[in-house]
Design a protein around this motif. Structure first.
Motif, short mmCIF file in Angstrom:
data_model
loop_
_atom_site.label_atom_id
_atom_site.label_comp_id
_atom_site.label_asym_id
_atom_site.label_seq_id
_atom_site.Cartn_x
_atom_site.Cartn_y
_atom_site.Cartn_z
N LEU A 223 0.95 -1.04 0.04
CA LEU A 223 0.14 0.17 -0.10
C LEU A 223 0.82 1.34 -0.02
N GLY A 224 2.00 1.06 0.81
CA GLY A 224 2.88 2.11 0.37
C GLY A 224 3.66 2.67 -0.85
N ALA A 225 3.45 1.70 -1.54
CA ALA A 225 3.90 1.91 -2.87
C ALA A 225 2.72 2.56 -3.84
N LYS A 226 1.35 2.78 -3.34
CA LYS A 226 0.50 3.48 -4.16
C LYS A 226 0.23 4.79 -3.94
N GLY A 227 1.21 5.45 -4.44
CA GLY A 227 1.03 7.00 -4.43
C GLY A 227 1.16 7.41 -2.79
N ASN A 228 0.08 8.46 -2.56
CA ASN A 228 -0.09 9.10 -1.47
C ASN A 228 -1.21 8.76 -0.50
N ILE A 229 -1.88 7.41 -0.84
CA ILE A 229 -3.06 7.20 -0.27
C ILE A 229 -2.90 7.17 1.18
N VAL A 230 -1.73 6.46 1.69
CA VAL A 230 -1.61 6.31 3.00
C VAL A 230 -1.74 7.68 3.87
N LYS A 231 -0.77 8.69 3.40
CA LYS A 231 -0.54 9.95 3.90
C LYS A 231 -1.94 10.89 3.93
N GLN A 232 -2.60 10.70 2.69
CA GLN A 232 -3.74 11.22 2.61
C GLN A 232 -4.79 10.96 3.69
N THR A 233 -4.99 9.65 3.76
CA THR A 233 -5.97 9.18 4.58
C THR A 233 -5.42 9.01 6.24
N HIS A 234 -4.31 8.93 6.34
CA HIS A 234 -3.77 9.21 7.74
C HIS A 234 -2.49 10.00 7.77
N PRO A 235 -2.51 11.12 7.84
CA PRO A 235 -1.46 12.10 7.71
C PRO A 235 -0.50 12.13 8.87
N ARG A 236 -1.06 11.32 10.11
CA ARG A 236 -0.23 11.35 11.17
C ARG A 236 0.97 10.33 11.20
N VAL A 237 0.87 9.26 10.30
CA VAL A 237 1.77 8.29 10.21
C VAL A 237 3.27 9.00 10.26
N LEU A 238 4.14 8.39 10.86
CA LEU A 238 5.39 8.79 11.09
C LEU A 238 6.42 8.56 9.84
N ALA A 239 6.26 7.87 9.00
CA ALA A 239 6.97 7.42 7.92
C ALA A 239 6.13 6.21 6.92
N VAL A 240 6.38 6.29 5.76
CA VAL A 240 5.57 5.19 4.75
C VAL A 240 6.65 4.86 3.65
N THR A 241 6.92 3.35 3.59
CA THR A 241 7.68 2.75 2.82
C THR A 241 6.99 1.86 1.81
N GLY A 242 7.52 1.44 0.88
CA GLY A 242 7.05 0.52 0.13
C GLY A 242 7.33 -1.09 0.42
N PRO A 243 7.26 -2.14 -0.63
CA PRO A 243 7.49 -3.57 0.04
C PRO A 243 8.79 -3.92 0.10
N HIS A 244 9.36 -4.97 0.63
CA HIS A 244 10.73 -5.59 0.74
C HIS A 244 11.52 -4.24 0.88
N ALA A 245 11.09 -3.52 2.11
CA ALA A 245 12.32 -2.21 2.30
C ALA A 245 12.58 -2.30 3.71
N THR A 246 13.24 -3.51 3.99
CA THR A 246 13.80 -3.69 5.53
C THR A 246 14.74 -2.33 5.92
N ASP A 247 15.61 -2.17 5.04
CA ASP A 247 16.41 -0.69 5.34
C ASP A 247 15.83 0.18 5.68
N GLU A 248 14.77 0.63 4.86
CA GLU A 248 14.05 1.82 4.98
C GLU A 248 13.27 1.90 6.34
N VAL A 249 12.67 0.70 6.65
CA VAL A 249 12.01 0.61 7.80
C VAL A 249 12.56 0.92 9.02
N MET A 250 13.84 0.31 9.12
CA MET A 250 14.79 0.25 10.04
C MET A 250 15.41 1.68 10.37
N ASN A 251 15.44 2.50 9.22
CA ASN A 251 15.97 3.82 9.31
C ASN A 251 14.94 4.70 10.03
N ALA A 252 13.59 4.55 9.44
CA ALA A 252 12.50 5.06 10.01
C ALA A 252 12.25 4.62 11.50
#
Length: 460
Positions: free
Chosen positions: A95-124
């Motif tokens: 869902l994180g790879a589908k444009g800004n749908i997450v941020k538009q629906t839930h602007p309070r999330v801290l970070a959004v990444t796409g799939p198979h993104a272990t490094d990006e998640v750990m950085n967040a």
């Protein structure tokens, strides 16, 4: 020298700081589950603890699915629940790879990444919840953290897909095919087996295409050359099973497109090296609809292939999925699908009414099928398949089978035969259960059946 007695403030400063805790919500398919396992393994390796509740977590990671509308809604609801219950949420997954749908629906999330993104998640995670000073890699088992029961595990061999099926948006979220080095795959499989895993479920978006992206490059495992190719991988995994895959380690192949070289793995099944089970997503039988879907291997004569496979391996179980109500599907196309189903006599089948997923090219096709016709066709399809399934399972009454026990209770045991993948296929209900243990094999005699499941008793 005798140490001076510590004052209360000094005691407080000396007390070790509690390790930060991360909550985790994992949604979607087995491929997403493997992504979750990798992130959890890295979290544990860096000293984070995994919290079982929202209240006990310092932040929450939600791994989402975004394939069809229902999955998008479920993922957005899960994010909303995590925000309401905890407040600190990192989102990853398709869902994180589908444009800004997450941020538009839930602007309070801290970070959004796409799939198979272990490094990006750990950085967040590091940015919002600094990692502990000490590492605890000795607490991580060689097989990593798993979300499945101890006795089976998903073995993901590749990411992404090179195909552009018109109903699918997976490549836009997960990218093109990237095959894992075969030595890494085999090492992971060996670690899992050593840890007690009895069933390896081989998954990817297109298992048949394993190695295509690197031209079947030769890798190495245990110092021996091994090609990055599905057949070679299946043979090597079969070697982990010992002499008999039915009672050693099960190797089950999922998401196998019917390319010609799939024929090469059938003898391995007949020889007992890997399970006699193929998950082949045919999707339809009408050549016109398959062309509109842009399905790979759509020109293959699948009925002839199925007949040939069963001649080589009579005990073969074939699972598949189909889509009804695809744009432009006529009554004649649907009847052709029913005729294929009757002729193929597939063992396990799933059916979906076409869903116009945002971003799918099929949405641009003409002649969309009305919802009521889609549902009527789906019902007719499943009614026919239930009759086929019931008849095929009835033939097993009186036979003996090796089963893998999933759970045991006073009421009996829930087990699976070689024909049953976890969560998507049927089960075998076994009594008595007093001598059975979850995660162990047993030999049973089938006593009755219904449309989906078998009942059995322990074989003397």
């Amino acid at each position: 020298m005798k140490a001076a007695k510590k004052t209360a403030p000094e005691k407080a400063r000396a007390r070790p700081k509690a390790a930060p805790k991360v909550g985790f919500v994992s949604l979607g398919c087995p491929k997403a589950l493997v992504d979750s396992e990798r992130i959890l393994t890295q979290l544990r390796a860096e000293g984070y603890l995994v919290a079982p509740t929202y209240e006990g977590a310092d932040l929450v990671v939600v791994n989402t699915c975004g394939f069809i509308d229902a999955a998008v809604e479920e993922s957005l609801d899960a994010i909303g629940e995590a925000l309401a219950e905890n407040g600190s949420v990192i989102v990853t997954g398709c869902l994180g790879a589908k444009g800004n749908i997450v941020k538009q629906t839930h602007p309070r999330v801290l970070a959004v990444t796409g799939p198979h993104a272990t490094d990006e998640v750990m950085n967040a995670v590091h940015a919002h919840l600094p990692q502990p000073h000490d590492r605890y890699t000795d607490l991580i088992p060689p097989q990593g953290v798993k979300l499945t029961p101890r006795h089976y595990a998903y073995l993901k061999i590749a990411e992404g897909c090179n195909h552009r099926c018109t109903f699918c948006i997976i490549p836009s979220m997960r990218g093109d095919l990237v095959s894992r080095p075969i030595g890494d795959v085999m090492q992971e499989a060996e670690n899992l087996v050593k840890a007690g895993v009895k069933e390896l479920l081989v998954i990817s978006q297109d298992t048949s295409a394993y190695g295509v992206d690197i031209k079947y490059r030769t890798g190495f495992w245990r110092g021996r050359p091994l090609r990055t190719r599905m057949t070679d991988l299946a043979a090597a995994l079969g070697g982990l099973a010992g002499k008999d895959a039915a009672s050693g380690v099960w190797v089950r192949l999922h998401y196998v497109y019917p390319y010609p070289h799939v024929d090469e793995v059938i003898p391995l099944m007949a020889e007992g090296k890997i399970l006699p089970y193929l998950d082949v997503p045919f999707q339809h039988a009408s050549p016109r609809i398959l062309k509109a879907m842009k399905r790979p291997a759509s020109s293959e004569n699948n009925l002839a292939r199925i007949k040939s496979w069963r001649q080589i391996c009579p005990g073969l179980t074939i699972r598949s999925t189909f889509i009804v109500g695809f744009p432009g599907e006529t009554d004649a196309d649907f009847e052709q699908l029913l005729e294929f189903l009757e002729a193929a006599q597939l063992d396990r089948v799933g059916c979906f009414a076409y869903s116009p997923v945002d971003g799918a090219k099929a949405n641009e096709l003409p002649d969309h099928v009305p919802e009521e016709i889609k549902e009527e066709r789906k019902a007719r399809f499943m009614t026919l398949q239930e009759k086929i399934s019931a008849a095929r399972l009835k033939h097993k009454i009186g036979s003996t089978a090796t089963v893998l026990v999933d759970a045991v209770s006073a009421k009996g045991a829930i087990a699976r035969s070689t024909a049953d993948a976890p969560e998507i296929d049927g089960v075998v209900h076994v009594k008595p259960s007093s001598a059975l243990k979850a995660g162990e094999f047993a030999t049973v005699r089938v006593t009755r059946s219904d449309k989906h499941d078998l009942w059995a008793e322990l074989s003397p």
